[in-house]
Design an enzyme around this catalytic site. Structure first.
Site, PDB file in Angstrom:
ATOM      1  N   GLU A  71      62.641  46.575  25.429  1.00  9.60           N
ATOM      2  CA  GLU A  71      61.658  47.638  25.309  1.00  9.60           C
ATOM      3  C   GLU A  71      62.145  48.789  26.175  1.00  9.60           C
ATOM      4  O   GLU A  71      62.986  48.600  27.061  1.00  9.60           O
ATOM      5  CB  GLU A  71      60.287  47.167  25.798  1.00  9.60           C
ATOM      6  N   LYS A 112      72.097  52.011  35.478  1.00  7.15           N
ATOM      7  CA  LYS A 112      71.555  51.021  34.534  1.00  7.15           C
ATOM      8  C   LYS A 112      72.635  50.340  33.690  1.00  7.15           C
ATOM      9  O   LYS A 112      72.490  49.191  33.306  1.00  7.15           O
ATOM     10  CB  LYS A 112      70.516  51.667  33.613  1.00  7.15           C
ATOM     11  N   SER A 137      71.180  57.052  42.330  1.00 10.75           N
ATOM     12  CA  SER A 137      71.162  56.149  41.166  1.00 10.75           C
ATOM     13  C   SER A 137      71.539  56.824  39.855  1.00 10.75           C
ATOM     14  O   SER A 137      72.029  56.163  38.941  1.00 10.75           O
ATOM     15  CB  SER A 137      69.796  55.488  41.056  1.00 10.75           C
TER      16      SER A 137
END
Ligand SMILES: *Cc1c(COP(=O)(O)O)cnc(C)c1O
Length: 405
Positions: free
Chosen positions: A123, A101, A388
Protein backbone atom coordinates in the site's frame (compact mmCIF):
# COMPACT_ATOMS: atom_id res chain seq x y z
CA UNK A 1 28.40 -1.59 25.96
CA UNK A 2 25.83 -2.03 28.76
CA UNK A 3 22.93 0.36 28.88
CA UNK A 4 20.12 0.10 31.44
CA UNK A 5 20.67 -3.65 31.80
CA UNK A 6 20.82 -4.34 28.06
CA UNK A 7 24.07 -5.64 26.59
CA UNK A 8 24.46 -3.84 23.27
CA UNK A 9 27.40 -6.08 22.26
CA UNK A 10 24.86 -8.85 21.62
CA UNK A 11 21.84 -6.62 20.98
CA UNK A 12 21.19 -7.54 17.34
CA UNK A 13 21.34 -11.24 18.15
CA UNK A 14 18.82 -10.94 20.98
CA UNK A 15 16.41 -8.31 19.63
CA UNK A 16 13.92 -9.08 18.37
CA UNK A 17 13.45 -12.51 19.98
CA UNK A 18 12.30 -15.46 17.89
CA UNK A 19 8.67 -14.30 18.07
CA UNK A 20 9.57 -10.83 16.91
CA UNK A 21 9.50 -9.02 20.27
CA UNK A 22 11.65 -6.12 21.37
CA UNK A 23 10.76 -6.41 25.06
CA UNK A 24 6.96 -6.14 25.07
CA UNK A 25 6.78 -4.45 21.66
CA UNK A 26 6.49 -6.02 18.22
CA UNK A 27 5.03 -9.50 17.66
CA UNK A 28 2.69 -10.67 14.93
CA UNK A 29 -0.97 -9.73 15.47
CA UNK A 30 -2.67 -10.84 12.27
CA UNK A 31 -5.62 -12.89 11.10
CA UNK A 32 -5.22 -16.63 11.02
CA UNK A 33 -5.30 -16.74 7.21
CA UNK A 34 -2.24 -14.50 6.98
CA UNK A 35 -0.20 -16.36 9.61
CA UNK A 36 0.93 -18.99 7.13
CA UNK A 37 2.06 -16.34 4.65
CA UNK A 38 4.05 -14.46 7.34
CA UNK A 39 5.63 -17.69 8.55
CA UNK A 40 6.70 -18.44 4.97
CA UNK A 41 8.39 -15.04 4.69
CA UNK A 42 10.05 -15.48 8.10
CA UNK A 43 11.40 -18.94 7.25
CA UNK A 44 12.61 -17.82 3.83
CA UNK A 45 14.28 -14.70 5.20
CA UNK A 46 16.15 -16.53 7.95
CA UNK A 47 17.52 -19.03 5.44
CA UNK A 48 18.18 -16.72 2.50
CA UNK A 49 19.68 -13.81 4.44
CA UNK A 50 22.59 -16.03 5.48
CA UNK A 51 23.39 -17.27 1.98
CA UNK A 52 26.51 -15.75 0.50
CA UNK A 53 24.80 -15.53 -2.90
CA UNK A 54 21.99 -13.35 -1.53
CA UNK A 55 24.44 -11.15 0.37
CA UNK A 56 26.69 -10.90 -2.68
CA UNK A 57 23.77 -10.00 -4.96
CA UNK A 58 22.55 -7.31 -2.59
CA UNK A 59 26.05 -5.82 -2.25
CA UNK A 60 26.48 -5.67 -6.02
CA UNK A 61 23.04 -4.08 -6.51
CA UNK A 62 23.73 -1.46 -3.85
CA UNK A 63 26.93 -0.48 -5.60
CA UNK A 64 26.00 -0.77 -9.28
CA UNK A 65 22.33 0.21 -9.28
CA UNK A 66 21.72 2.30 -6.17
CA UNK A 67 25.01 4.16 -6.32
CA UNK A 68 26.13 3.24 -2.80
CA UNK A 69 27.95 4.06 -0.67
CA UNK A 70 26.29 7.47 -0.42
CA UNK A 71 28.73 10.09 0.91
CA UNK A 72 28.79 12.07 4.13
CA UNK A 73 29.02 15.83 3.64
CA UNK A 74 30.39 18.31 6.15
CA UNK A 75 28.04 21.30 6.47
CA UNK A 76 30.74 23.85 6.93
CA UNK A 77 28.84 27.06 6.30
CA UNK A 78 25.83 26.02 8.35
CA UNK A 79 28.05 24.87 11.22
CA UNK A 80 29.95 28.16 11.26
CA UNK A 81 26.72 30.13 11.28
CA UNK A 82 25.54 28.27 14.39
CA UNK A 83 28.74 28.26 16.47
CA UNK A 84 31.38 25.62 17.15
CA UNK A 85 29.48 22.37 16.64
CA UNK A 86 30.28 20.62 13.36
CA UNK A 87 27.29 19.26 11.45
CA UNK A 88 27.50 16.42 8.93
CA UNK A 89 24.84 14.77 6.74
CA UNK A 90 24.64 11.22 5.48
CA UNK A 91 23.43 11.72 1.91
CA UNK A 92 20.54 9.29 1.43
CA UNK A 93 19.15 11.96 -0.91
CA UNK A 94 21.80 10.65 -3.33
CA UNK A 95 20.61 7.05 -3.09
CA UNK A 96 18.92 6.07 -6.39
CA UNK A 97 15.32 7.36 -6.57
CA UNK A 98 16.18 10.07 -4.04
CA UNK A 99 15.65 8.55 -0.62
CA UNK A 100 16.56 5.73 1.75
CA UNK A 101 13.40 3.74 0.97
CA UNK A 102 15.01 1.92 -1.94
CA UNK A 103 17.41 0.25 0.55
CA UNK A 104 14.67 -1.96 1.95
CA UNK A 105 12.60 -2.21 -1.24
CA UNK A 106 15.56 -3.72 -3.13
CA UNK A 107 16.07 -6.18 -0.26
CA UNK A 108 12.40 -7.15 -0.15
CA UNK A 109 12.14 -7.55 -3.92
CA UNK A 110 15.35 -9.60 -4.03
CA UNK A 111 13.85 -11.82 -1.33
CA UNK A 112 10.69 -12.20 -3.45
CA UNK A 113 12.86 -13.25 -6.39
CA UNK A 114 14.73 -15.82 -4.27
CA UNK A 115 11.39 -17.18 -3.01
CA UNK A 116 10.27 -17.68 -6.60
CA UNK A 117 7.44 -15.13 -6.36
CA UNK A 118 6.11 -13.34 -9.40
CA UNK A 119 4.69 -10.26 -7.75
CA UNK A 120 5.15 -7.75 -4.93
CA UNK A 121 2.20 -6.03 -3.23
CA UNK A 122 2.12 -2.93 -1.04
CA UNK A 123 0.00 0.00 0.00
CA UNK A 124 1.13 3.58 -0.23
CA UNK A 125 -0.11 6.87 1.23
CA UNK A 126 1.96 9.73 -0.15
CA UNK A 127 3.33 7.42 -2.83
CA UNK A 128 7.00 7.35 -1.79
CA UNK A 129 6.97 3.69 -0.79
CA UNK A 130 5.01 2.85 -3.93
CA UNK A 131 7.58 4.55 -6.15
CA UNK A 132 10.52 2.84 -4.42
CA UNK A 133 8.88 -0.57 -4.66
CA UNK A 134 7.89 -0.01 -8.30
CA UNK A 135 11.55 0.83 -9.00
CA UNK A 136 12.71 -2.39 -7.35
CA UNK A 137 10.04 -4.46 -9.13
CA UNK A 138 11.07 -3.05 -12.52
CA UNK A 139 14.71 -3.91 -11.80
CA UNK A 140 13.89 -7.52 -10.93
CA UNK A 141 11.16 -8.01 -13.52
CA UNK A 142 8.46 -8.58 -10.90
CA UNK A 143 4.83 -7.54 -11.21
CA UNK A 144 3.89 -4.82 -8.74
CA UNK A 145 0.44 -3.97 -7.32
CA UNK A 146 0.30 -0.75 -5.32
CA UNK A 147 -2.93 -0.11 -3.38
CA UNK A 148 -3.74 3.53 -2.95
CA UNK A 149 -6.81 5.44 -1.74
CA UNK A 150 -8.54 7.54 -4.40
CA UNK A 151 -8.08 10.66 -2.25
CA UNK A 152 -4.32 10.08 -2.20
CA UNK A 153 -4.26 9.26 -5.92
CA UNK A 154 -5.66 12.74 -6.60
CA UNK A 155 -3.26 14.46 -4.19
CA UNK A 156 -0.12 12.65 -5.33
CA UNK A 157 -0.43 12.77 -9.09
CA UNK A 158 3.35 12.95 -9.82
CA UNK A 159 4.07 9.83 -7.75
CA UNK A 160 1.15 7.99 -9.37
CA UNK A 161 2.62 8.87 -12.77
CA UNK A 162 6.06 7.64 -11.65
CA UNK A 163 4.68 4.31 -10.50
CA UNK A 164 2.82 3.83 -13.77
CA UNK A 165 5.85 4.76 -15.88
CA UNK A 166 7.83 2.17 -13.89
CA UNK A 167 5.26 -0.42 -14.91
CA UNK A 168 3.41 -0.81 -11.60
CA UNK A 169 -0.30 -1.41 -11.37
CA UNK A 170 -1.86 1.28 -9.16
CA UNK A 171 -5.02 -0.21 -7.61
CA UNK A 172 -7.50 2.47 -6.60
CA UNK A 173 -9.23 1.93 -3.24
CA UNK A 174 -12.54 3.80 -3.08
CA UNK A 175 -14.28 2.61 0.11
CA UNK A 176 -14.41 4.44 3.47
CA UNK A 177 -12.30 7.58 3.61
CA UNK A 178 -10.28 6.23 0.65
CA UNK A 179 -6.89 7.03 2.19
CA UNK A 180 -4.00 5.04 3.68
CA UNK A 181 -5.97 2.98 6.20
CA UNK A 182 -8.35 1.62 3.56
CA UNK A 183 -5.39 1.00 1.23
CA UNK A 184 -3.69 -1.09 3.95
CA UNK A 185 -6.86 -3.16 4.45
CA UNK A 186 -7.34 -3.71 0.71
CA UNK A 187 -3.71 -4.67 0.17
CA UNK A 188 -3.77 -7.19 3.04
CA UNK A 189 -7.05 -8.59 1.74
CA UNK A 190 -5.53 -9.10 -1.71
CA UNK A 191 -2.40 -10.59 -0.19
CA UNK A 192 -4.34 -13.17 1.82
CA UNK A 193 -5.79 -14.43 -1.49
CA UNK A 194 -2.63 -14.24 -3.59
CA UNK A 195 0.18 -15.05 -1.19
CA UNK A 196 1.30 -18.15 -3.05
CA UNK A 197 2.45 -15.98 -5.96
CA UNK A 198 3.56 -12.81 -4.21
CA UNK A 199 4.94 -11.19 -1.10
CA UNK A 200 3.75 -8.14 0.76
CA UNK A 201 6.42 -5.48 1.11
CA UNK A 202 6.06 -3.20 4.10
CA UNK A 203 7.48 0.30 3.77
CA UNK A 204 9.10 0.83 7.16
CA UNK A 205 10.21 -0.96 10.36
CA UNK A 206 6.52 -1.65 10.99
CA UNK A 207 3.93 -4.35 10.70
CA UNK A 208 3.99 -7.94 11.88
CA UNK A 209 7.20 -9.90 12.50
CA UNK A 210 9.51 -10.36 10.55
CA UNK A 211 9.17 -6.92 8.88
CA UNK A 212 10.55 -4.70 11.68
CA UNK A 213 13.61 -6.97 11.80
CA UNK A 214 13.97 -7.40 8.05
CA UNK A 215 13.59 -3.71 7.17
CA UNK A 216 16.07 -2.77 9.92
CA UNK A 217 18.56 -5.27 8.50
CA UNK A 218 18.16 -3.87 4.98
CA UNK A 219 18.47 -0.27 6.22
CA UNK A 220 21.46 -1.01 8.47
CA UNK A 221 23.68 -0.34 5.45
CA UNK A 222 23.15 3.36 6.22
CA UNK A 223 24.55 3.10 9.75
CA UNK A 224 27.36 0.73 8.81
CA UNK A 225 28.56 3.01 6.01
CA UNK A 226 28.10 6.18 8.06
CA UNK A 227 30.09 4.93 11.05
CA UNK A 228 33.01 3.89 8.87
CA UNK A 229 32.93 7.08 6.78
CA UNK A 230 32.67 9.36 9.78
CA UNK A 231 35.65 7.68 11.48
CA UNK A 232 37.64 8.01 8.29
CA UNK A 233 36.73 11.67 7.81
CA UNK A 234 37.25 12.90 11.36
CA UNK A 235 39.18 10.20 13.22
CA UNK A 236 36.43 9.90 15.82
CA UNK A 237 32.78 9.07 16.32
CA UNK A 238 30.14 11.82 16.23
CA UNK A 239 28.95 13.07 19.62
CA UNK A 240 25.34 12.86 18.47
CA UNK A 241 23.34 11.21 15.72
CA UNK A 242 19.97 12.59 14.57
CA UNK A 243 17.25 11.18 12.28
CA UNK A 244 13.57 11.86 11.64
CA UNK A 245 11.06 9.19 12.67
CA UNK A 246 7.88 8.38 10.78
CA UNK A 247 7.56 4.62 10.78
CA UNK A 248 11.21 4.71 11.70
CA UNK A 249 13.19 2.96 8.93
CA UNK A 250 15.75 5.63 8.04
CA UNK A 251 16.28 6.25 11.76
CA UNK A 252 16.69 2.55 12.62
CA UNK A 253 19.15 2.14 9.76
CA UNK A 254 21.30 4.99 11.06
CA UNK A 255 20.87 4.20 14.77
CA UNK A 256 21.80 0.54 14.32
CA UNK A 257 25.33 1.67 13.45
CA UNK A 258 25.73 3.60 16.71
CA UNK A 259 23.63 1.99 19.50
CA UNK A 260 26.70 0.18 20.82
CA UNK A 261 28.82 3.34 20.88
CA UNK A 262 29.08 6.18 23.41
CA UNK A 263 27.04 8.40 21.07
CA UNK A 264 23.86 10.33 21.97
CA UNK A 265 21.03 9.32 19.66
CA UNK A 266 18.01 11.47 18.84
CA UNK A 267 14.84 10.51 16.96
CA UNK A 268 12.83 13.51 15.74
CA UNK A 269 9.05 13.32 15.44
CA UNK A 270 6.76 15.83 13.72
CA UNK A 271 4.93 18.22 16.06
CA UNK A 272 3.04 19.63 13.05
CA UNK A 273 0.77 22.50 14.09
CA UNK A 274 0.96 21.81 17.82
CA UNK A 275 0.27 19.45 20.73
CA UNK A 276 -3.50 18.93 20.19
CA UNK A 277 -4.37 15.40 19.07
CA UNK A 278 -4.90 15.53 15.31
CA UNK A 279 -2.39 18.36 14.81
CA UNK A 280 0.78 16.25 15.02
CA UNK A 281 2.16 12.74 14.53
CA UNK A 282 4.51 12.54 17.51
CA UNK A 283 3.45 9.04 18.54
CA UNK A 284 6.40 8.17 20.77
CA UNK A 285 6.22 11.48 22.61
CA UNK A 286 2.45 11.58 23.18
CA UNK A 287 1.18 8.05 22.47
CA UNK A 288 0.42 5.00 24.61
CA UNK A 289 0.94 1.27 24.19
CA UNK A 290 -1.39 -0.49 21.78
CA UNK A 291 -1.76 -2.89 18.87
CA UNK A 292 -2.37 -1.73 15.29
CA UNK A 293 -1.49 -2.91 11.78
CA UNK A 294 -0.19 -6.22 13.12
CA UNK A 295 2.22 -5.12 15.88
CA UNK A 296 2.35 -3.84 19.46
CA UNK A 297 3.99 -0.44 19.88
CA UNK A 298 3.36 3.07 21.18
CA UNK A 299 0.58 4.76 19.25
CA UNK A 300 -1.74 7.75 19.10
CA UNK A 301 -5.33 6.67 19.79
CA UNK A 302 -8.69 8.38 19.47
CA UNK A 303 -11.41 8.15 22.16
CA UNK A 304 -12.37 4.67 20.92
CA UNK A 305 -8.82 3.35 21.13
CA UNK A 306 -8.52 3.32 17.33
CA UNK A 307 -5.54 4.88 15.50
CA UNK A 308 -6.01 8.66 15.82
CA UNK A 309 -6.01 11.08 12.90
CA UNK A 310 -2.53 12.56 12.54
CA UNK A 311 -0.98 15.47 10.70
CA UNK A 312 2.44 16.63 9.58
CA UNK A 313 3.65 18.97 6.85
CA UNK A 314 5.77 15.95 5.80
CA UNK A 315 3.47 13.35 4.28
CA UNK A 316 6.07 10.64 4.93
CA UNK A 317 5.88 11.22 8.69
CA UNK A 318 2.13 11.29 9.30
CA UNK A 319 1.68 7.83 10.76
CA UNK A 320 -0.03 7.26 14.15
CA UNK A 321 2.65 4.90 15.47
CA UNK A 322 6.30 3.99 15.02
CA UNK A 323 8.14 0.70 14.73
CA UNK A 324 8.27 -1.51 17.85
CA UNK A 325 12.04 -1.21 18.14
CA UNK A 326 11.70 2.55 18.55
CA UNK A 327 9.15 2.00 21.33
CA UNK A 328 11.66 -0.33 22.99
CA UNK A 329 14.61 2.06 22.65
CA UNK A 330 12.33 4.87 23.86
CA UNK A 331 11.38 3.08 27.08
CA UNK A 332 14.97 2.00 27.61
CA UNK A 333 16.15 5.60 27.24
CA UNK A 334 18.88 4.61 24.77
CA UNK A 335 17.38 6.91 22.14
CA UNK A 336 15.88 10.26 23.07
CA UNK A 337 12.76 11.13 21.06
CA UNK A 338 11.89 14.77 20.66
CA UNK A 339 9.84 16.96 18.33
CA UNK A 340 10.07 19.90 15.96
CA UNK A 341 7.08 21.69 14.46
CA UNK A 342 6.19 22.61 10.86
CA UNK A 343 7.60 26.15 11.13
CA UNK A 344 11.02 25.07 12.40
CA UNK A 345 11.07 22.41 9.70
CA UNK A 346 10.34 24.79 6.82
CA UNK A 347 12.99 27.17 8.16
CA UNK A 348 15.53 24.35 8.13
CA UNK A 349 14.44 23.36 4.59
CA UNK A 350 15.37 26.82 3.28
CA UNK A 351 18.47 27.20 5.45
CA UNK A 352 20.05 23.96 4.25
CA UNK A 353 19.14 24.75 0.64
CA UNK A 354 20.60 28.26 0.71
CA UNK A 355 23.67 27.59 2.86
CA UNK A 356 24.77 24.21 1.56
CA UNK A 357 23.20 23.69 -1.87
CA UNK A 358 21.24 20.67 -0.68
CA UNK A 359 17.44 20.73 -0.98
CA UNK A 360 16.21 18.26 1.66
CA UNK A 361 12.93 16.34 1.78
CA UNK A 362 10.50 17.91 4.27
CA UNK A 363 10.77 14.69 6.31
CA UNK A 364 14.55 15.03 6.53
CA UNK A 365 14.23 18.76 7.27
CA UNK A 366 12.82 17.74 10.66
CA UNK A 367 16.16 16.13 11.53
CA UNK A 368 18.07 19.16 10.22
CA UNK A 369 15.89 21.54 12.27
CA UNK A 370 16.48 19.53 15.43
CA UNK A 371 20.22 19.29 14.85
CA UNK A 372 20.40 23.07 14.43
CA UNK A 373 18.76 23.53 17.85
CA UNK A 374 20.92 20.82 19.40
CA UNK A 375 24.09 22.44 18.03
CA UNK A 376 23.30 25.63 19.92
CA UNK A 377 22.71 23.68 23.15
CA UNK A 378 25.83 21.54 22.84
CA UNK A 379 28.23 24.42 22.19
CA UNK A 380 30.96 22.09 20.91
CA UNK A 381 31.32 18.67 19.33
CA UNK A 382 29.82 17.05 16.23
CA UNK A 383 26.40 15.94 15.01
CA UNK A 384 25.70 13.46 12.22
CA UNK A 385 22.26 13.86 10.59
CA UNK A 386 20.62 11.26 8.41
CA UNK A 387 19.41 13.20 5.36
CA UNK A 388 16.81 10.59 4.42
CA UNK A 389 15.78 12.09 1.07
CA UNK A 390 15.89 14.94 -1.42
CA UNK A 391 13.30 17.67 -1.61
CA UNK A 392 12.46 17.69 -5.30
CA UNK A 393 9.13 16.00 -4.58
CA UNK A 394 8.23 18.80 -2.13
CA UNK A 395 9.14 21.92 -4.07
CA UNK A 396 5.76 22.65 -5.68
CA UNK A 397 4.01 22.25 -2.35
CA UNK A 398 6.49 24.46 -0.47
CA UNK A 399 6.34 27.24 -3.05
CA UNK A 400 2.56 27.16 -3.06
CA UNK A 401 2.13 27.07 0.70
CA UNK A 402 5.12 29.09 1.96
CA UNK A 403 6.51 31.01 -1.02
CA UNK A 404 10.24 31.61 -1.36
CA UNK A 405 12.03 32.56 1.83
C1 LIG B 1 9.12 7.84 3.93
C2 LIG B 1 10.15 8.80 4.30
C3 LIG B 1 10.51 9.02 5.65
C4 LIG B 1 9.80 8.39 6.80
O1 LIG B 1 9.89 6.99 6.87
P1 LIG B 1 10.79 6.27 7.95
O2 LIG B 1 10.37 4.84 7.85
O3 LIG B 1 10.49 6.87 9.28
O4 LIG B 1 12.20 6.48 7.58
C5 LIG B 1 11.55 9.90 5.93
N1 LIG B 1 12.20 10.54 4.94
C6 LIG B 1 11.88 10.37 3.64
C7 LIG B 1 12.65 11.13 2.61
C8 LIG B 1 10.85 9.49 3.28
O5 LIG B 1 10.54 9.33 1.99
Amino acid sequence: MMYNGIDFDTYFKNYPDENGYFGKYGGCYIEEKLKKAMQEITDAYFTICKSSKFIGDLRRIRKEFQGRPTPISHLERLSNSLGNVQLYVKREDLNHSGAHKLNHCMGEALLAKYMGKKKVIAETGAGQHGVALATAAAYFGLECDIYMGSVDIKKQAPNVARMKILGANVVEVTHGLATLKEAVDAAFEAYSKEYKDCIYCIGSVLGPHPFPLMVRDFQSVVGIEAREQFLEMTGELPDAVVACVGGGSNAMGMFSGFVNDPVDIYGVEPLGRGTTLGDHAASLKYGTEGVMHGFNSIMLKDENGEPAPVYSVASGLDYPSSGPEHAFLHDLGRVKYDVVDDEETIDAFFTLSKMEGIIPAIESSHAVAYAMKLAKQMGRGSILINLSGRGDKDMDYIIEKYGIR
